[in-house]
Motif scaffolding. Structure first.
Motif, short mmCIF file in Angstrom:
data_model
loop_
_atom_site.label_atom_id
_atom_site.label_comp_id
_atom_site.label_asym_id
_atom_site.label_seq_id
_atom_site.Cartn_x
_atom_site.Cartn_y
_atom_site.Cartn_z
N GLN A 1 55.19 41.71 -16.02
CA GLN A 1 55.63 41.09 -17.27
C GLN A 1 56.61 41.99 -18.03
N TYR A 2 56.50 43.29 -17.80
CA TYR A 2 57.34 44.27 -18.49
C TYR A 2 57.85 45.31 -17.49
N VAL A 3 58.94 45.95 -17.86
CA VAL A 3 59.34 47.21 -17.24
C VAL A 3 59.15 48.30 -18.30
N TYR A 4 58.98 49.53 -17.84
CA TYR A 4 58.65 50.63 -18.74
C TYR A 4 59.63 51.78 -18.55
N PHE A 5 60.04 52.36 -19.68
CA PHE A 5 60.91 53.53 -19.69
C PHE A 5 60.16 54.68 -20.34
N PRO A 6 59.52 55.56 -19.59
CA PRO A 6 58.81 56.69 -20.19
C PRO A 6 59.77 57.63 -20.90
N THR A 7 59.31 58.23 -21.97
CA THR A 7 60.09 59.25 -22.67
C THR A 7 59.35 60.59 -22.61
N VAL B 1 57.01 58.98 -12.11
CA VAL B 1 58.14 58.54 -12.92
C VAL B 1 57.97 59.08 -14.34
N GLY B 2 58.99 59.77 -14.81
CA GLY B 2 58.96 60.29 -16.18
C GLY B 2 60.21 59.88 -16.93
N ASN B 3 60.72 60.79 -17.73
CA ASN B 3 61.85 60.43 -18.59
C ASN B 3 63.16 60.22 -17.83
N GLU B 4 63.12 60.45 -16.51
CA GLU B 4 64.33 60.20 -15.72
C GLU B 4 64.44 58.76 -15.24
N GLY B 5 63.37 57.94 -15.44
CA GLY B 5 63.38 56.68 -14.73
C GLY B 5 62.79 55.47 -15.40
N ILE B 6 62.47 54.50 -14.57
CA ILE B 6 61.95 53.21 -15.00
C ILE B 6 60.82 52.81 -14.07
N LEU B 7 59.83 52.12 -14.62
CA LEU B 7 58.74 51.55 -13.83
C LEU B 7 58.94 50.05 -13.74
N GLY B 8 58.85 49.54 -12.50
CA GLY B 8 59.01 48.11 -12.30
C GLY B 8 60.21 47.75 -11.45
N ILE B 9 60.60 48.63 -10.52
CA ILE B 9 61.80 48.37 -9.72
C ILE B 9 61.64 47.14 -8.84
N SER B 10 60.40 46.77 -8.52
CA SER B 10 60.19 45.59 -7.67
C SER B 10 60.81 44.34 -8.29
N LEU B 11 60.88 44.33 -9.62
CA LEU B 11 61.40 43.17 -10.33
C LEU B 11 62.84 42.86 -9.92
N LEU C 1 60.00 46.79 -22.01
CA LEU C 1 60.99 45.74 -22.17
C LEU C 1 60.53 44.54 -21.35
N LYS C 2 60.57 43.36 -21.93
CA LYS C 2 60.15 42.17 -21.19
C LYS C 2 61.03 42.00 -19.96
N SER C 3 60.40 41.61 -18.87
CA SER C 3 61.08 41.56 -17.59
C SER C 3 62.30 40.66 -17.60
N HIS D 1 65.09 44.74 -28.20
CA HIS D 1 63.95 44.25 -27.42
C HIS D 1 63.06 45.39 -26.91
N LEU D 2 63.49 46.64 -27.12
CA LEU D 2 62.70 47.79 -26.67
C LEU D 2 61.53 48.02 -27.62
N GLU D 3 60.34 48.09 -27.07
CA GLU D 3 59.12 48.25 -27.87
C GLU D 3 58.50 49.62 -27.59
N LEU D 4 58.44 50.47 -28.60
CA LEU D 4 57.81 51.78 -28.46
C LEU D 4 56.31 51.60 -28.31
N ILE D 5 55.73 52.23 -27.27
CA ILE D 5 54.29 52.13 -27.05
C ILE D 5 53.73 53.51 -26.71
N PRO D 6 52.48 53.78 -27.13
CA PRO D 6 51.82 54.99 -26.65
C PRO D 6 51.39 54.79 -25.21
N MET D 7 51.52 55.82 -24.42
CA MET D 7 51.05 55.81 -23.04
C MET D 7 49.99 56.90 -22.92
N ARG D 8 48.74 56.49 -22.91
CA ARG D 8 47.63 57.43 -22.93
C ARG D 8 47.20 57.78 -21.50
#
Length: 247
Positions: free
Chosen positions: A47-53, A74-84, A106-108, A27-34
């Protein structure tokens, strides 16, 4: 050298045991983060949580007058969307890409299904959240009590910790927005660090020449944040046999 994208470049994903990772991986979707991309806005439903690499994302609080200040990065150590998984589907902060690269989303509801198993994933995410809250509280203390020179050193060092290089693509306007100060203040502080030989600044690019110099001049806040992340997450790399990154 180009490194192919891999979910295990994110330390939290790398910490998952095989069974947990195998449930999430499809379910992990690779996306560019510009640079400048808005991942979510204040009050928006997650709608999603994000795992930066290879990217870094700033959590910003935006005032009614349009002013903003970074409350955490938040970088490669973490996740975005902790409120979820902390009990809410929205957040008062805005998430904006500070350093471009890649990450996985990743979908929430997928994450919540795993979180609600009340197993290792839940415990890992709660430990990360505690470390992130330490970063947020220390940022507030730093912005109130320490000089802009010290704040800039802290911000540069925390950014370098998440990157494999000493090169940063960042304008003074963006740094001013992160620190919640006037651009002229950043210009002066960056000039001091450049005169000391710690950094080289060219339009939109910062090269760190002397990391030890920045470390000697930073306030205690950097060490507090670094120590807390190490205390809570020091074992996450070993679980898949990957050694912690050099610091």
């Amino acid at each position: 050298m180009f490194t192919a994208p891999d979910p295990n470049q994110n330390h939290l994903l790398a910490a998952l045991l095989d069974a947990e990772f195998d449930r999430l991986a499809p379910h992990l979707e690779l996306i560019p983060m510009r640079l400048g991309d808005l991942l979510y806005d204040s009050g928006g439903k997650l709608q999603y949580v994000y795992f930066p690499t290879t990217s870094i994302v700033s959590l910003l609080y935006v005032l009614e007058n349009g002013g903003s200040s970074e409350i955490a990065g938040v970088g490669n150590e973490g996740i975005l969307g902790i409120s979820l998984f902390m009990g809410g589907n929205t957040t008062p902060s805005r998430a904006v890409v500070q350093t471009g690269g890649f990450g996985y989303r990743l979908k929430s509801h997928i994450l919540m299904e795993e979180f609600n198993r009340a197993g290792p994933v839940m415990r890992l995410l709660l430990r990360y959240t505690q470390a992130l809250l330490t970063q947020m509280s220390q940022t507030a203390v730093c912005n109130r009590h320490h000089t802009l020179d010290q704040q800039l050193c802290r911000w540069l060092l925390l950014t370098l910790d998440r990157l494999p290089t000493n090169e940063l693509t960042m304008t003074q306007e963006l740094i001013a927005g992160m620190l919640g100060v006037r651009r002229e203040g950043v210009t002066e502080a960056a000039g001091k660090l450049q005169n000391l030989g710690f950094i080289r600044y060219r339009r939109g690019h910062i090269t760190v020449l002397d990391r030890a110099g920045l470390t000697d001049n930073v306030c205690e806040c950097y060490g507090v944040v670094k120590k807390e992340f190490a205390r809570l997450l020091s074992d996450v790399h070993q679980r898949q046999g990957t050694p912690p990154p050099a610091r």
